[in-house]
Design a protein around this motif. Structure first.
Motif, PDB file in Angstrom:
ATOM      1  N   MET A  85     -27.623 -31.547  -0.082  1.00  0.00           N
ATOM      2  CA  MET A  85     -26.981 -30.897  -1.195  1.00  0.00           C
ATOM      3  C   MET A  85     -26.285 -31.954  -2.052  1.00  0.00           C
ATOM      4  SD  MET A  85     -24.110 -27.901  -1.254  1.00  0.00           S
ATOM      5  CE  MET A  85     -25.277 -26.638  -0.849  1.00  0.00           C
ATOM      6  N   GLN A  86     -26.408 -31.815  -3.348  1.00  0.00           N
ATOM      7  CA  GLN A  86     -25.761 -32.745  -4.259  1.00  0.00           C
ATOM      8  C   GLN A  86     -24.311 -32.325  -4.487  1.00  0.00           C
ATOM      9  OE1 GLN A  86     -28.001 -33.099  -7.848  1.00  0.00           O
ATOM     10  NE2 GLN A  86     -29.688 -34.144  -6.863  1.00  0.00           N
ATOM     11  N   THR A  87     -23.525 -33.285  -4.859  1.00  0.00           N
ATOM     12  CA  THR A  87     -22.131 -33.010  -5.199  1.00  0.00           C
ATOM     13  C   THR A  87     -21.869 -33.506  -6.608  1.00  0.00           C
ATOM     14  OG1 THR A  87     -21.378 -35.111  -4.290  1.00  0.00           O
ATOM     15  CG2 THR A  87     -21.367 -33.216  -2.803  1.00  0.00           C
ATOM     16  N   LYS A  88     -20.818 -32.970  -7.215  1.00  0.00           N
ATOM     17  CA  LYS A  88     -20.448 -33.416  -8.549  1.00  0.00           C
ATOM     18  C   LYS A  88     -18.933 -33.384  -8.675  1.00  0.00           C
ATOM     19  CE  LYS A  88     -20.645 -28.995 -10.939  1.00  0.00           C
ATOM     20  NZ  LYS A  88     -21.147 -28.284 -12.083  1.00  0.00           N
ATOM     21  N   PRO A  89     -18.406 -34.192  -9.564  1.00  0.00           N
ATOM     22  CA  PRO A  89     -16.957 -34.180  -9.770  1.00  0.00           C
ATOM     23  C   PRO A  89     -16.532 -32.891 -10.477  1.00  0.00           C
ATOM     24  CG  PRO A  89     -18.030 -35.705 -11.291  1.00  0.00           C
ATOM     25  CD  PRO A  89     -19.095 -35.176 -10.378  1.00  0.00           C
ATOM     26  N   PHE A  90     -15.247 -32.564 -10.392  1.00  0.00           N
ATOM     27  CA  PHE A  90     -14.713 -31.390 -11.072  1.00  0.00           C
ATOM     28  C   PHE A  90     -13.290 -31.700 -11.526  1.00  0.00           C
ATOM     29  CE2 PHE A  90     -13.702 -30.929  -6.620  1.00  0.00           C
ATOM     30  CZ  PHE A  90     -12.386 -30.508  -6.620  1.00  0.00           C
ATOM     31  N   LEU A  91     -12.805 -30.914 -12.466  1.00  0.00           N
ATOM     32  CA  LEU A  91     -11.455 -31.087 -12.978  1.00  0.00           C
ATOM     33  C   LEU A  91     -10.430 -30.489 -12.020  1.00  0.00           C
ATOM     34  CD1 LEU A  91     -11.966 -30.106 -16.728  1.00  0.00           C
ATOM     35  CD2 LEU A  91     -11.352 -32.373 -15.858  1.00  0.00           C
ATOM     36  N   THR A  92      -9.387 -31.254 -11.747  1.00  0.00           N
ATOM     37  CA  THR A  92      -8.256 -30.741 -10.985  1.00  0.00           C
ATOM     38  C   THR A  92      -7.150 -30.371 -11.979  1.00  0.00           C
ATOM     39  OG1 THR A  92      -7.182 -32.892 -10.772  1.00  0.00           O
ATOM     40  CG2 THR A  92      -8.798 -32.292  -9.062  1.00  0.00           C
ATOM     41  N   LEU A  93      -6.159 -29.660 -11.511  1.00  0.00           N
ATOM     42  CA  LEU A  93      -5.038 -29.322 -12.370  1.00  0.00           C
ATOM     43  C   LEU A  93      -4.337 -30.589 -12.861  1.00  0.00           C
ATOM     44  CD1 LEU A  93      -3.231 -27.265 -13.742  1.00  0.00           C
ATOM     45  CD2 LEU A  93      -1.922 -27.099 -11.601  1.00  0.00           C
ATOM     46  N   ALA A  94      -4.237 -31.591 -11.998  1.00  0.00           N
ATOM     47  CA  ALA A  94      -3.626 -32.865 -12.407  1.00  0.00           C
ATOM     48  C   ALA A  94      -4.423 -33.511 -13.538  1.00  0.00           C
ATOM     49  CB  ALA A  94      -3.522 -33.813 -11.211  1.00  0.00           C
ATOM     50  N   ASP A  95      -5.753 -33.451 -13.456  1.00  0.00           N
ATOM     51  CA  ASP A  95      -6.606 -33.990 -14.524  1.00  0.00           C
ATOM     52  C   ASP A  95      -6.357 -33.251 -15.831  1.00  0.00           C
ATOM     53  OD1 ASP A  95      -7.928 -35.681 -12.677  1.00  0.00           O
ATOM     54  OD2 ASP A  95      -9.478 -34.161 -12.294  1.00  0.00           O
ATOM     55  N   VAL A  96      -6.303 -31.932 -15.747  1.00  0.00           N
ATOM     56  CA  VAL A  96      -6.108 -31.097 -16.926  1.00  0.00           C
ATOM     57  C   VAL A  96      -4.770 -31.411 -17.589  1.00  0.00           C
ATOM     58  CG1 VAL A  96      -5.792 -28.708 -17.694  1.00  0.00           C
ATOM     59  CG2 VAL A  96      -7.649 -29.277 -16.123  1.00  0.00           C
ATOM     60  N   LYS A  97      -3.721 -31.567 -16.785  1.00  0.00           N
ATOM     61  CA  LYS A  97      -2.401 -31.894 -17.325  1.00  0.00           C
ATOM     62  C   LYS A  97      -2.401 -33.258 -18.002  1.00  0.00           C
ATOM     63  CE  LYS A  97       0.405 -29.038 -14.247  1.00  0.00           C
ATOM     64  NZ  LYS A  97       1.444 -29.040 -13.193  1.00  0.00           N
ATOM     65  N   LYS A  98      -3.123 -34.206 -17.426  1.00  0.00           N
ATOM     66  CA  LYS A  98      -3.212 -35.551 -18.000  1.00  0.00           C
ATOM     67  C   LYS A  98      -3.941 -35.519 -19.352  1.00  0.00           C
ATOM     68  CE  LYS A  98      -4.095 -38.720 -15.030  1.00  0.00           C
ATOM     69  NZ  LYS A  98      -4.756 -39.640 -14.071  1.00  0.00           N
ATOM     70  N   ILE A  99      -5.043 -34.787 -19.407  1.00  0.00           N
ATOM     71  CA  ILE A  99      -5.797 -34.645 -20.658  1.00  0.00           C
ATOM     72  C   ILE A  99      -4.934 -33.967 -21.714  1.00  0.00           C
ATOM     73  CG2 ILE A  99      -7.757 -33.469 -21.740  1.00  0.00           C
ATOM     74  CD1 ILE A  99      -9.203 -33.773 -18.969  1.00  0.00           C
ATOM     75  N   ALA A 100      -4.275 -32.879 -21.322  1.00  0.00           N
ATOM     76  CA  ALA A 100      -3.444 -32.123 -22.260  1.00  0.00           C
ATOM     77  C   ALA A 100      -2.304 -32.978 -22.812  1.00  0.00           C
ATOM     78  CB  ALA A 100      -2.888 -30.875 -21.580  1.00  0.00           C
ATOM     79  N   ALA A 101      -1.668 -33.742 -21.961  1.00  0.00           N
ATOM     80  CA  ALA A 101      -0.548 -34.578 -22.403  1.00  0.00           C
ATOM     81  C   ALA A 101      -1.012 -35.635 -23.400  1.00  0.00           C
ATOM     82  CB  ALA A 101       0.126 -35.233 -21.195  1.00  0.00           C
ATOM     83  N   ALA A 102      -2.158 -36.245 -23.129  1.00  0.00           N
ATOM     84  CA  ALA A 102      -2.671 -37.275 -24.033  1.00  0.00           C
ATOM     85  C   ALA A 102      -3.123 -36.673 -25.360  1.00  0.00           C
ATOM     86  CB  ALA A 102      -3.819 -38.043 -23.371  1.00  0.00           C
ATOM     87  N   ALA A 103      -3.740 -35.509 -25.307  1.00  0.00           N
ATOM     88  CA  ALA A 103      -4.162 -34.844 -26.541  1.00  0.00           C
ATOM     89  C   ALA A 103      -2.941 -34.444 -27.357  1.00  0.00           C
ATOM     90  CB  ALA A 103      -5.022 -33.626 -26.216  1.00  0.00           C
TER      91      ALA A 103
END
Length: 133
Positions: free
Chosen positions: A1-19
């Motif tokens: 089975m393949q795996t893929k990365p996903f967004l965590t809440l910490a990632d989302v907060k980091k993106i939101a803060a930079a935007a």
């Protein structure tokens, strides 16, 4: 089975803060939306002074970008180049520049949609957020 990365809440907060920082640095009142790869909303914020409608447009741009696995401006260009039948594509409501997909290891794992200023400036804010990852 393949795996893929996903967004965590910490990632989302980091993106939101930079935007948000990019928008505030330019005195742009916008709404910022972040969704996962299925177009499901993970984050929405409307900065002071942003038009109420922007809080509907930003998530639509993010969803369009995530589901299409490309920037939402591509769809705007398709339509502007005469393929107006594309307006009937299902689930794509934000076919305007300002939605940018988040790509990690070749996988689109979500998208950022911004609305409130010129479309190229919306995209600039989205890309600044994504760059924080």
């Amino acid at each position: 089975m393949q795996t893929k990365p996903f967004l965590t809440l910490a990632d989302v907060k980091k993106i939101a803060a930079a935007a948000e920082a990019e928008a505030l640095a330019n005195n742009w009142a916008v709404s910022i939306a972040i969704c996962d790869d299925g177009g499901h909303l993970l984050w929405l914020q409307r900065l002071d002074g942003a038009a109420p409608l922007s809080s509907h447009i930003a998530p639509a741009k993010a969803k369009t970008s995530a589901l299409g696995r490309r920037e939402s401006r591509v769809y705007e260009e398709i339509i502007n180049n005469g393929r107006v039948a594309f307006l009937s594509a299902p689930e794509l409501d934000g076919m305007l520049e300002g939605g940018v997909n988040i790509v990690v290891d070749g996988h689109t794992i979500g998208a950022v949609g911004v609305s409130g200023v010129k479309s190229n400036e919306d995209a600039q804010i989205a890309k600044a957020g994504i760059a924080a990852l």
